[in-house]
Design a protein around this motif. Structure first.
Motif, PDB file in Angstrom:
ATOM      1  N   CYS A  24      -1.410   3.417  -7.503  1.00 12.05           N
ATOM      2  CA  CYS A  24      -2.481   3.888  -6.615  1.00 12.05           C
ATOM      3  C   CYS A  24      -2.482   5.403  -6.589  1.00 12.05           C
ATOM      4  O   CYS A  24      -1.486   6.043  -6.945  1.00 12.05           O
ATOM      5  CB  CYS A  24      -2.297   3.339  -5.188  1.00 12.05           C
ATOM      6  SG  CYS A  24      -0.852   4.011  -4.318  1.00 12.05           S
TER       7      CYS A  24
ATOM      8  N   CYS B   5      -0.578   5.102  -0.058  1.00 10.67           N
ATOM      9  CA  CYS B   5      -1.687   5.092  -1.029  1.00 10.67           C
ATOM     10  C   CYS B   5      -2.974   5.622  -0.406  1.00 10.67           C
ATOM     11  O   CYS B   5      -3.266   5.380   0.769  1.00 10.67           O
ATOM     12  CB  CYS B   5      -1.934   3.671  -1.541  1.00 10.67           C
ATOM     13  SG  CYS B   5      -0.580   3.001  -2.525  1.00 10.67           S
ATOM     14  N   GLN B   6      -3.746   6.334  -1.198  1.00 16.56           N
ATOM     15  CA  GLN B   6      -5.088   6.782  -0.827  1.00 16.56           C
ATOM     16  C   GLN B   6      -6.057   5.610  -1.018  1.00 16.56           C
ATOM     17  O   GLN B   6      -5.908   4.806  -1.927  1.00 16.56           O
ATOM     18  CB  GLN B   6      -5.496   7.949  -1.724  1.00 16.56           C
ATOM     19  CG  GLN B   6      -6.925   8.447  -1.547  1.00 16.56           C
ATOM     20  CD  GLN B   6      -7.246   9.577  -2.525  1.00 16.56           C
ATOM     21  OE1 GLN B   6      -6.437  10.477  -2.726  1.00 16.56           O
ATOM     22  NE2 GLN B   6      -8.430   9.525  -3.127  1.00 16.56           N
ATOM     23  N   GLU B   7      -7.036   5.496  -0.147  1.00 17.95           N
ATOM     24  CA  GLU B   7      -8.030   4.434  -0.300  1.00 17.95           C
ATOM     25  C   GLU B   7      -8.819   4.649  -1.586  1.00 17.95           C
ATOM     26  O   GLU B   7      -9.172   5.782  -1.935  1.00 17.95           O
ATOM     27  CB  GLU B   7      -8.973   4.380   0.905  1.00 17.95           C
ATOM     28  CG  GLU B   7      -8.292   3.914   2.171  1.00 17.95           C
ATOM     29  CD  GLU B   7      -9.273   3.334   3.170  1.00 17.95           C
ATOM     30  OE1 GLU B   7     -10.447   3.151   2.797  1.00 17.95           O
ATOM     31  OE2 GLU B   7      -8.853   3.045   4.307  1.00 17.95           O
ATOM     32  N   TRP B   8      -9.101   3.534  -2.284  1.00 14.91           N
ATOM     33  CA  TRP B   8      -9.807   3.627  -3.570  1.00 14.91           C
ATOM     34  C   TRP B   8     -11.212   4.195  -3.405  1.00 14.91           C
ATOM     35  O   TRP B   8     -11.744   4.831  -4.323  1.00 14.91           O
ATOM     36  CB  TRP B   8      -9.863   2.242  -4.229  1.00 14.91           C
ATOM     37  CG  TRP B   8      -8.525   1.709  -4.605  1.00 14.91           C
ATOM     38  CD1 TRP B   8      -7.742   0.852  -3.887  1.00 14.91           C
ATOM     39  CD2 TRP B   8      -7.776   2.032  -5.786  1.00 14.91           C
ATOM     40  NE1 TRP B   8      -6.555   0.604  -4.544  1.00 14.91           N
ATOM     41  CE2 TRP B   8      -6.553   1.311  -5.707  1.00 14.91           C
ATOM     42  CE3 TRP B   8      -8.012   2.841  -6.888  1.00 14.91           C
ATOM     43  CZ2 TRP B   8      -5.588   1.381  -6.710  1.00 14.91           C
ATOM     44  CZ3 TRP B   8      -7.047   2.909  -7.888  1.00 14.91           C
ATOM     45  CH2 TRP B   8      -5.847   2.203  -7.788  1.00 14.91           C
TER      46      TRP B   8
ATOM     47  N   THR C 242      -1.661   9.806  -0.948  1.00 18.76           N
ATOM     48  CA  THR C 242      -2.189  10.715   0.081  1.00 18.76           C
ATOM     49  C   THR C 242      -1.462  12.051   0.074  1.00 18.76           C
ATOM     50  O   THR C 242      -1.735  12.909   0.908  1.00 18.76           O
ATOM     51  CB  THR C 242      -2.055  10.069   1.469  1.00 18.76           C
ATOM     52  OG1 THR C 242      -0.699   9.645   1.661  1.00 18.76           O
ATOM     53  CG2 THR C 242      -2.997   8.878   1.599  1.00 18.76           C
TER      54      THR C 242
ATOM     55  N   ALA D 242       0.828  -1.207   0.000  1.00 15.71           N
ATOM     56  CA  ALA D 242       0.000   0.000   0.000  1.00 15.71           C
ATOM     57  C   ALA D 242       0.858   1.250   0.000  1.00 15.71           C
ATOM     58  O   ALA D 242       0.479   2.289   0.544  1.00 15.71           O
ATOM     59  CB  ALA D 242      -0.942   0.001   1.212  1.00 15.71           C
TER      60      ALA D 242
ATOM     61  N   ASN E 121      -6.472   0.484   0.573  1.00 17.99           N
ATOM     62  CA  ASN E 121      -5.591   1.345  -0.234  1.00 17.99           C
ATOM     63  C   ASN E 121      -4.474   0.535  -0.862  1.00 17.99           C
ATOM     64  O   ASN E 121      -3.367   1.034  -1.090  1.00 17.99           O
ATOM     65  CB  ASN E 121      -5.008   2.472   0.630  1.00 17.99           C
ATOM     66  CG  ASN E 121      -4.068   1.946   1.721  1.00 17.99           C
ATOM     67  OD1 ASN E 121      -4.208   0.804   2.146  1.00 17.99           O
ATOM     68  ND2 ASN E 121      -3.152   2.784   2.190  1.00 17.99           N
TER      69      ASN E 121
END
Length: 811
Positions: free
Chosen positions: A544, A503-506, A547, A495, A530
């Protein structure tokens, strides 16, 4: 106001159930257009980008580019008719249909087609040129009049329609013969009908062109962008006597529509040629003998051959007497013959450029064998026979305007040797190139090296794949923290990006708003939490959104899985890609089709073919298993080139289980008692996406050890390449007369000479998709071998992907 117009336009799309690509735009995946006039915006969706195009004030917006990852929108002043198209992953090109059509409305002031000769057949002068005529209308003075190249236009709203300055010093200008866009009625055979009738002659509702239900077909809007295949409106994309459509009745595949004929006379046709140019659709000479010496039958006669190509059905095609003509878009002029045993044949027409008429590249058996050719400098002087691009796509013939219209013809470049579909460099680019036969990829450089180089040129990064993941990849990498190929099936828990960003959550829209890649829009892509994923098949692997508010997205650093696995559909030996008939003996390069298997009796006698689709699974025809239902009756031989199977690479496997398709389709699965060992000579083929449909005339290849009818090459694996034929055409009375079912497909050269035969049954029909071969057909049946008008019939593999996966998963 413009905003109000856009609001109602978007509302019309929504209420009408339409999308951008089947209303006023044509969509091309993975494309980038080189435009000097453009504007860049940030938008959240393609609809917002379309709104920017509709309200563009800097120039008339003919197309736009949208990248879903970057949320980038680029409005364009040009489209693929006037600008260069490049490949680019993650970009989608939308072109306005009106600028792709080759007809006019009213005076044609908005006509933006590519006709470039006058009604008398004289070539037009470029609008920017000052010789032989000094123009009053130039691109500088009239920037919004579309005065590009030497295309016919109407910058002064002349009541007689589009015109141009001519290249004849004695004639300053003349009008062009641009047909009217027919909306309420039709002229000729309705080729230019663009109305909204959507019911057939018997009252059946038409099926949408972008739908495959209830009838699967190859007439996809993206394959025929100039044919205006939008919604479910009646059209004539394939040279029928009048417009038609597929119906929503499962029992009636297609039917003609009742479009009234216009009461006004059709446009006066331009003078026809007495020689062959392009496909010869404007040939109006008096040759009436076929290439084999048969006399032509009169078009108005029904003896000895009954047919629908009559002067009444094709009133604008000059079907007088028994002269050779091309009323329906064949590869060259032809005619029905007075020989009762030869229904129709092509004619030999002298070429307009004085050269011998080109024969289509499909009939040239050695066109793809020049693997050691090279070019000097930038390749302007290259005169070899290479005809494939760096990603394996077959080149489009230079004299063809399908699937890509262009001006790189022998007429415009007489010294460039633009023969057949051979790689050339007519415009002094950096190296030889060609237009491709892929409708979504306009051109690419060719697979050639410089003569001074010691190694093959490095290939560019391949475009995003549309292949279904092969089962072995899917099952072995679903939960691992390594990737196979481009990692489209990666479901690990990394992640963090390669540069260390979290990574930002999808499912989140913070800090980066994105409407396209979410768990809702891509429910099968594993977009949970994420974790790094590859929902769009990016060739560079999983990625991804980050953030970090300053960086929208990045790739993730996930290692490749151990090399013990394989890449489906990729042979270690480059195939010959021969276009000669199997029956006549085009011997393959040894082990260039490593998925081909020989199905044998328990004592080793070859009788059918098959395809390795997984180390332990083989796909074949159900009728090959009719003699016995006992697995012990069969053996599978892999890794062989000679039918004698004496090579050290040969692997022999017993069959553990047989599975015939439960609804009696001619397709079956064999489970091997032990998996095949993957080697350079034994590699599984790729499977297509579920319900994937090939466009008409797409070239594919078949292989086998079948009957050669006494010709040389018996005992060696042979191959041939020929085009897919749309079922609608294949089921015509003169071909297979309705025998082909919707779960089957046709392929072959309809003039005969190329086919599979006895002993090839169960073998593969494979098509090149980017750099891999995908199996679209299982050799099933035919009427004789290599007979004219009798193409081979293959089971459509894409229809049975759910069944194949179910059997493999449960056994």
């Amino acid at each position: 106001s413009a905003q109000v117009r856009v609001f109602f336009l978007l509302l019309m799309w929504e209420r009408g159930g339409q999308t951008l690509e089947n209303s006023i735009y044509v969509r091309t995946e993975g494309a980038w257009l080189l435009n000097s006039k453009k504007q860049t915006y940030t938008t959240n969706s393609k609809e917002e980008c379309a709104e920017q195009c509709e309200t563009e004030t800097k120039f008339p917006c003919r197309a736009f580019l949208f990248t879903s990852k970057d949320q980038q929108c680029i409005t364009l002043a040009e489209n693929t008719k006037t600008a260069v198209l490049f490949r680019r992953t993650n970009a989608v090109l939308y072109e306005k249909r009106i600028y792709l059509l080759e007809c006019k409305e009213g005076r044609g002031k908005d006509y933006r087609g590519t006709e470039a000769k006058t009604q008398k057949g004289v070539a037009c002068q470029k609008w920017a040129d000052t010789a032989p005529h000094k123009p009053n209308y130039t691109p500088e003075k009239y920037p919004n009049a579309g005065l590009e190249e030497n295309y016919c236009r109407n910058p002064d709203n002349d009541e007689k329609g589009p015109w141009c300055y001519t290249t004849d010093p004695n004639t300053r200008f003349d009008y062009c013969n641009i047909p009217e866009c027919e909306v309420e009625c039709m002229h000729c055979s309705g080729e230019n009908y663009h109305g909204e009738v959507a019911t057939t002659m018997s009252g059946l509702e038409c099926q949408r062109w972008d739908s495959q239900q209830p009838h699967s077909h190859g007439y996809l809007p993206e394959n025929f962008p100039e044919k205006d295949l939008k919604m479910n409106y009646c059209r004539n994309p394939d040279g029928e006597p009048r417009p038609w459509c597929f119906t929503t009745n499962p029992n009636k595949r297609w039917e003609f529509c009742d479009i009234p004929r216009c009461t006004t006379p059709p446009p006066v046709p331009a003078p026809g040629r007495q020689c062959l140019s392009g496909r010869g659709e404007d040939y109006r000479g008096t040759i009436s003998v076929t290439e084999s010496g048969n006399t032509c039958q009169r078009w108005s006669s029904q003896s000895p051959h009954r047919h629908a190509r009559t002067p009444e059905n094709y009133p604008c095609k000059n079907l007088e007497e028994n002269y050779c003509r091309n009323p329906d878009g064949e590869k060259m002029p032809w005619c029905y013959t007075t020989n009762a045993t030869a229904r129709w044949e092509y004619c030999t027409i002298p070429s307009c450029d004085g050269k011998e008429p080109d024969t289509p590249a499909v009939d040239q058996p050695e066109q793809a064998q020049a693997t050691e050719e090279c070019y000097q400098g930038n390749g302007v002087s290259y005169r070899g026979t290479a005809s494939f691009t760096i990603t394996g796509k077959k080149c489009q013939a230079w004299n063809s305007m399908s699937p890509h219209r262009h001006n790189k013809t022998s007429e415009h470049f007489p010294n460039a040797d633009l023969r057949q579909n051979y790689c050339r460099n007519p415009d002094a680019d950096s190296r030889p190139w060609c237009y491709t036969t892929d409708p979504s990829v306009r051109w690419e450089y060719c697979n050639l090296k410089r003569c001074s180089d010691n190694i093959q040129m490095t290939l560019p990064k391949p475009p995003q794949t549309t292949l279904e993941p092969n089962p072995v990849f899917f099952f072995t990498s679903f939960f691992t923290d390594c990737i196979h190929s481009n990692g489209i099936d990666y479901r690990g828990t990394v992640a963090r990006t390669a540069r260390g960003r979290t990574c930002q959550e999808w499912s989140s829209q913070t800090p980066h708003k994105h409407d396209y890649f979410t768990p809702r829009t891509h429910p099968k892509s594993g977009l949970e939490k994420n974790y790094c994923r590859n929902p769009d098949g990016d060739v560079n692997g999983p990625w991804c959104y980050t953030t970090d508010p300053r960086k929208a997205w990045e790739y993730c650093d996930i290692p490749k899985c151990p090399p013990a696995q394989y890449e489906c559909g990729k042979a270690k030996t480059r195939p010959k890609l021969c276009a000669q008939r199997i029956v006549a003996g085009c011997i393959s390069h040894p082990h260039s089709w490593p998925w081909q298997i020989s199905l044998r009796t328990s004592y080793g006698l070859h009788f059918c073919g098959g395809t390795l689709i997984d180390p332990q699974w083989v796909l074949t025809a159900a009728h090959c298993l009719e003699k016995s239902s006992r697995p012990s009756s069969y053996k599978v031989y892999l890794g062989l080139h000679e039918e004698r199977a004496l090579e050290t690479s040969v692997q022999k496997r017993d069959v553990e289980k047989l599975f015939k398709e439960p609804h009696r389709a001619d397709i079956a699965l064999l489970k091997l008692r032990s998996p095949a060992v993957i080697t350079d000579q034994v590699i599984p083929v790729c499977l297509p996406k579920e319900n994937a449909v090939l466009g008409g005339r797409e070239e594919c290849y078949v292989t086998g050890w079948g009957d050669t009818k006494g010709t040389p090459g018996e005992g060696y694996l042979k191959e041939t390449g020929f085009p897919v034929i749309e079922n609608k055409i294949c089921n015509r009375p003169e071909f297979l007369n309705g025998r082909v079912k919707k779960h089957e497909l046709c392929a072959g050269n309809i003039h005969g000479g190329t086919d599979t035969c006895q002993g090839d049954s169960g073998g593969p029909l494979v098509c090149l998709d980017q750099d891999r071969f995908v199996q679209h057909g299982v050799t099933s049946w035919g009427l004789g071998c290599a007979q004219p008008m009798k193409p081979g019939v293959y089971v459509r593999v894409s229809n049975y992907i759910p069944w194949i996966k179910s059997v493999m998963e449960n056994n």
